[in-house]
Design a protein around this motif. Structure first.
Motif, PDB file in Angstrom:
ATOM      1  N   GLU A  70       0.811  -1.232   0.000  1.00 16.18           N
ATOM      2  CA  GLU A  70       0.000   0.000   0.000  1.00 16.18           C
ATOM      3  C   GLU A  70       0.837   1.272   0.000  1.00 16.18           C
ATOM      4  O   GLU A  70       0.475   2.255  -0.667  1.00 16.18           O
ATOM      5  CB  GLU A  70      -0.959  -0.019   1.184  1.00 16.18           C
ATOM      6  N   ILE A 119      -8.113  -9.457   7.384  1.00 16.62           N
ATOM      7  CA  ILE A 119      -7.694 -10.722   6.775  1.00 16.62           C
ATOM      8  C   ILE A 119      -6.818 -11.514   7.740  1.00 16.62           C
ATOM      9  O   ILE A 119      -7.018 -12.718   7.962  1.00 16.62           O
ATOM     10  CB  ILE A 119      -6.940 -10.454   5.453  1.00 16.62           C
ATOM     11  N   GLU A 161     -13.982 -16.210   4.912  1.00 13.97           N
ATOM     12  CA  GLU A 161     -13.267 -14.973   4.644  1.00 13.97           C
ATOM     13  C   GLU A 161     -14.121 -14.110   3.726  1.00 13.97           C
ATOM     14  O   GLU A 161     -14.933 -14.622   2.951  1.00 13.97           O
ATOM     15  CB  GLU A 161     -11.929 -15.270   3.958  1.00 13.97           C
ATOM     16  N   ARG A 162     -13.940 -12.840   3.775  1.00 17.95           N
ATOM     17  CA  ARG A 162     -14.655 -11.984   2.848  1.00 17.95           C
ATOM     18  C   ARG A 162     -13.693 -10.943   2.295  1.00 17.95           C
ATOM     19  O   ARG A 162     -12.662 -10.651   2.906  1.00 17.95           O
ATOM     20  CB  ARG A 162     -15.862 -11.336   3.508  1.00 17.95           C
ATOM     21  N   ILE A 163     -14.062 -10.412   1.178  1.00 22.21           N
ATOM     22  CA  ILE A 163     -13.172  -9.480   0.501  1.00 22.21           C
ATOM     23  C   ILE A 163     -13.174  -8.150   1.246  1.00 22.21           C
ATOM     24  O   ILE A 163     -14.230  -7.618   1.587  1.00 22.21           O
ATOM     25  CB  ILE A 163     -13.616  -9.316  -0.960  1.00 22.21           C
ATOM     26  N   THR A 164     -11.994  -7.651   1.496  1.00 25.05           N
ATOM     27  CA  THR A 164     -11.873  -6.425   2.280  1.00 25.05           C
ATOM     28  C   THR A 164     -10.594  -5.686   1.924  1.00 25.05           C
ATOM     29  O   THR A 164      -9.615  -6.292   1.494  1.00 25.05           O
ATOM     30  CB  THR A 164     -11.876  -6.761   3.786  1.00 25.05           C
ATOM     31  N   LYS A 165     -10.639  -4.383   2.122  1.00 23.56           N
ATOM     32  CA  LYS A 165      -9.426  -3.586   1.966  1.00 23.56           C
ATOM     33  C   LYS A 165      -8.579  -3.603   3.223  1.00 23.56           C
ATOM     34  O   LYS A 165      -7.451  -3.120   3.218  1.00 23.56           O
ATOM     35  CB  LYS A 165      -9.793  -2.134   1.641  1.00 23.56           C
ATOM     36  N   ASN A 211      -4.561 -16.358   1.088  1.00 26.92           N
ATOM     37  CA  ASN A 211      -5.566 -15.419   1.602  1.00 26.92           C
ATOM     38  C   ASN A 211      -5.461 -14.031   0.980  1.00 26.92           C
ATOM     39  O   ASN A 211      -6.354 -13.196   1.167  1.00 26.92           O
ATOM     40  CB  ASN A 211      -5.456 -15.308   3.126  1.00 26.92           C
ATOM     41  N   GLY A 231     -11.681 -13.076  -4.386  1.00 29.75           N
ATOM     42  CA  GLY A 231     -11.745 -14.302  -3.601  1.00 29.75           C
ATOM     43  C   GLY A 231     -11.268 -15.543  -4.318  1.00 29.75           C
ATOM     44  O   GLY A 231     -11.331 -16.642  -3.766  1.00 29.75           O
ATOM     45  N   ARG A 288      -6.072 -13.446  -1.818  1.00 25.14           N
ATOM     46  CA  ARG A 288      -7.168 -13.319  -2.791  1.00 25.14           C
ATOM     47  C   ARG A 288      -8.378 -12.594  -2.209  1.00 25.14           C
ATOM     48  O   ARG A 288      -9.297 -12.235  -2.943  1.00 25.14           O
ATOM     49  CB  ARG A 288      -7.570 -14.698  -3.317  1.00 25.14           C
ATOM     50  N   PHE A 289      -8.392 -12.411  -0.903  1.00 27.67           N
ATOM     51  CA  PHE A 289      -9.488 -11.666  -0.272  1.00 27.67           C
ATOM     52  C   PHE A 289      -9.160 -10.183  -0.088  1.00 27.67           C
ATOM     53  O   PHE A 289      -9.966  -9.425   0.454  1.00 27.67           O
ATOM     54  CB  PHE A 289      -9.829 -12.285   1.092  1.00 27.67           C
ATOM     55  N   TYR A 290      -7.979  -9.818  -0.509  1.00 24.37           N
ATOM     56  CA  TYR A 290      -7.509  -8.439  -0.334  1.00 24.37           C
ATOM     57  C   TYR A 290      -8.028  -7.591  -1.489  1.00 24.37           C
ATOM     58  O   TYR A 290      -7.663  -7.782  -2.639  1.00 24.37           O
ATOM     59  CB  TYR A 290      -5.986  -8.467  -0.308  1.00 24.37           C
ATOM     60  N   LYS A 291      -8.899  -6.684  -1.167  1.00 23.90           N
ATOM     61  CA  LYS A 291      -9.628  -5.922  -2.180  1.00 23.90           C
ATOM     62  C   LYS A 291      -8.705  -5.275  -3.210  1.00 23.90           C
ATOM     63  O   LYS A 291      -8.998  -5.245  -4.412  1.00 23.90           O
ATOM     64  CB  LYS A 291     -10.466  -4.850  -1.472  1.00 23.90           C
ATOM     65  N   PHE A 292      -7.585  -4.778  -2.743  1.00 23.90           N
ATOM     66  CA  PHE A 292      -6.685  -4.053  -3.643  1.00 23.90           C
ATOM     67  C   PHE A 292      -6.079  -4.965  -4.716  1.00 23.90           C
ATOM     68  O   PHE A 292      -5.548  -4.475  -5.709  1.00 23.90           O
ATOM     69  CB  PHE A 292      -5.555  -3.393  -2.856  1.00 23.90           C
TER      70      PHE A 292
END
Lengths: 271, 187
Positions: free
Chosen positions: A70, B68, B59-63, A94, A105, A96-100
């Motif tokens: 970031e 996480i 898990e869910r998508i997050t900034k 994991n 997912g 893959r769950f990072y929005k950026f």
């Protein structure tokens, strides 16, 4: 970098992006490359970046995400540039769950920009399910658009440390040929290399956007152009049937450039 | 601002999950090897784990990177508590292990490329594994040869085969936990 150093044509309506690999060290060279990308972006306004894996090396704490992603790319993120990650062997699934990272997912996924289909693969774990998905995606895309695949392990490489991933090649290359993939980008080897077309497909390795194995290229008959003296990133513009590329070093030197035209033919390369 | 998840809630949910009736919808798992019957028992045991796992929040998508990381840690703790008695060999029983070892050995003997894939995947030095133990986050993941994956039973989401040193591992990819492993499967 001076404005005249941008060799890409910047056609109206073109698809413009950058590619970086093996960058997530959090060390000064990664920041230097990120700064160079920002300067390049001012002259060549790419809208997204594909990440070729090893996005976050070492620890995976919240501070690591900050320090290794970031913060270095914040100026680009702030301008609206999006990042689309593929996973490398140093990455945590994991991510893959990072929005950026825009993976939604999934450890493998596709997206489309203009007339270009992109396929981000998980080459750490190429199981039958992923292969079936890829074949369906490629088939469904038809034959009129560009198809670009990217993943971490290079199918062709003159890097001395790892070399070509021959087993992955025996499985993936037939699909690429069958469904008309034109360009493949990978990382893993910490150098830049453009390989001579193999079965009509252009292969790029850009694994030196943070890490570097200096002087590690053992240039072979595979190598069209290689650079292993410093870090680098790759920028690409696609306009109609033409793909323009320019690889730039950390210090702003253009280490490779050229055009690929469909049906595939290389038209120029420099320096 | 960090928002730690509640491990205790997960543990309670997990405890309930362990009593899911047999009428629950079976998870997706499809043996891909040439003799699927060999893996019926393995499939059943993996399904038991999946049932447990399905009761947990995903898990869910997050900034938020902290979210996480928190979820991963909390999930790992909850699974650890729910499987407190789990031990090596619970899923890779001796009979099942033997079937896997046959496939691993024949794949490696028949394919120099598969052996090369492992070497190129930056194999980690031997690591002392334990069931429910975490796979260290700073270590790379060794590439699993795709020609081997083609011959093994396919796994449901969030579970993957891994190679760690000489050991063959069944891993929960979100919790980064070792579900079970076969010691010394790779030369």
């Amino acid at each position: 970098m001076q404005a005249q150093d941008v060799t890409l044509p910047i056609h109206a309506g073109s698809v413009r992006f950058a590619a970086i690999g093996d960058m997530g060290t959090g060390a000064p060279p990664q920041y230097d490359v990120a700064q160079r990308m920002l300067q390049f972006h001012e002259k060549f306004p790419f809208t997204f970046v594909i990440m070729l894996g090893d996005n976050i090396y070492g620890g995976k704490s919240p501070d690591d995400f900050l320090k290794k992603f970031e913060i270095p790319y914040k100026p680009l993120l702030d301008t609206g540039v999006q990042f689309y990650a593929a996973l490398g062997n140093h990455d945590d699934p994991n991510e893959r769950f990072y929005k950026f990272f825009n993976m939604n997912g999934q450890s493998y996924y596709s997206f489309k920009k203009g007339n270009v289909h992109f396929y981000a693969l998980d080459s750490d774990y190429l199981d039958p399910k992923q292969l079936a998905w890829l074949e369906k995606e490629l088939a469904d895309a038809g034959s009129t658009d560009w198809k670009i695949c990217y993943f971490h392990h290079p199918l062709y490489s003159s890097g001395a440390f790892h070399g070509s991933s021959t087993e992955l090649r025996t499985i993936l290359e037939p699909l690429f040929v069958k469904y008309g993939v034109q360009v493949v980008l990978s990382g893993h080897e910490h150098v830049y290399e453009r390989v001579k077309p193999q079965k009509g497909i252009y292969y790029f390795t850009e694994g030196a956007s943070g890490e570097l194995r200096a002087n590690n290229l053992k240039k072979t008959d595979l190598t069209a152009v290689g650079y292993d003296k410093d870090r680098s990133f790759l920028s690409i513009e696609i306009s109609g049937d033409d793909l323009y590329f320019q690889a730039v070093s950390r210090t702003g030197v253009t280490v490779d450039s050229g055009t690929i035209r469909r049906p595939l033919a290389i038209q120029a390369a420099a320096p | 601002m960090r928002r730690p998840l509640r491990t205790t809630v997960f543990a309670v949910v997990l405890a309930g999950a362990l009593r899911i009736p047999a009428t629950a919808a079976p998870p997706q798992i499809s043996p891909g090897g040439p003799e699927p019957r060999m893996f019926q028992e393995f499939t059943r045991l993996v399904q038991e784990y999946v049932k447990l796992r399905k009761a947990l929040p995903r898990e869910r998508i997050t900034k938020r990177q902290d979210e996480i990381v928190d979820r991963r840690h909390t999930l790992a703790q909850a699974i650890h508590e729910a499987r407190a008695g789990a031990k090596q060999g619970d899923i890779f029983t001796p009979d099942i292990s033997e079937q896997f070892l046959k496939i691993i050995r024949s794949t490696l003997q028949g394919s120099a490329n598969a052996r090369k894939t492992i070497r190129q995947g930056e194999p980690v030095a031997s690591l002392r594994l334990s069931v429910n133990g975490a796979y260290p986050e700073h270590l790379p993941l060794t590439t699993v040869p795709p020609t081997l994956l083609l011959r093994l039973p396919q796994l449901p989401e969030r579970i993957a085969y891994r190679i760690v040193g000489h050991d063959f591992v069944l891993q929960d990819t979100e919790a980064r936990l070792v579900i079970d492993f076969i010691p010394g499967a790779f030369p």
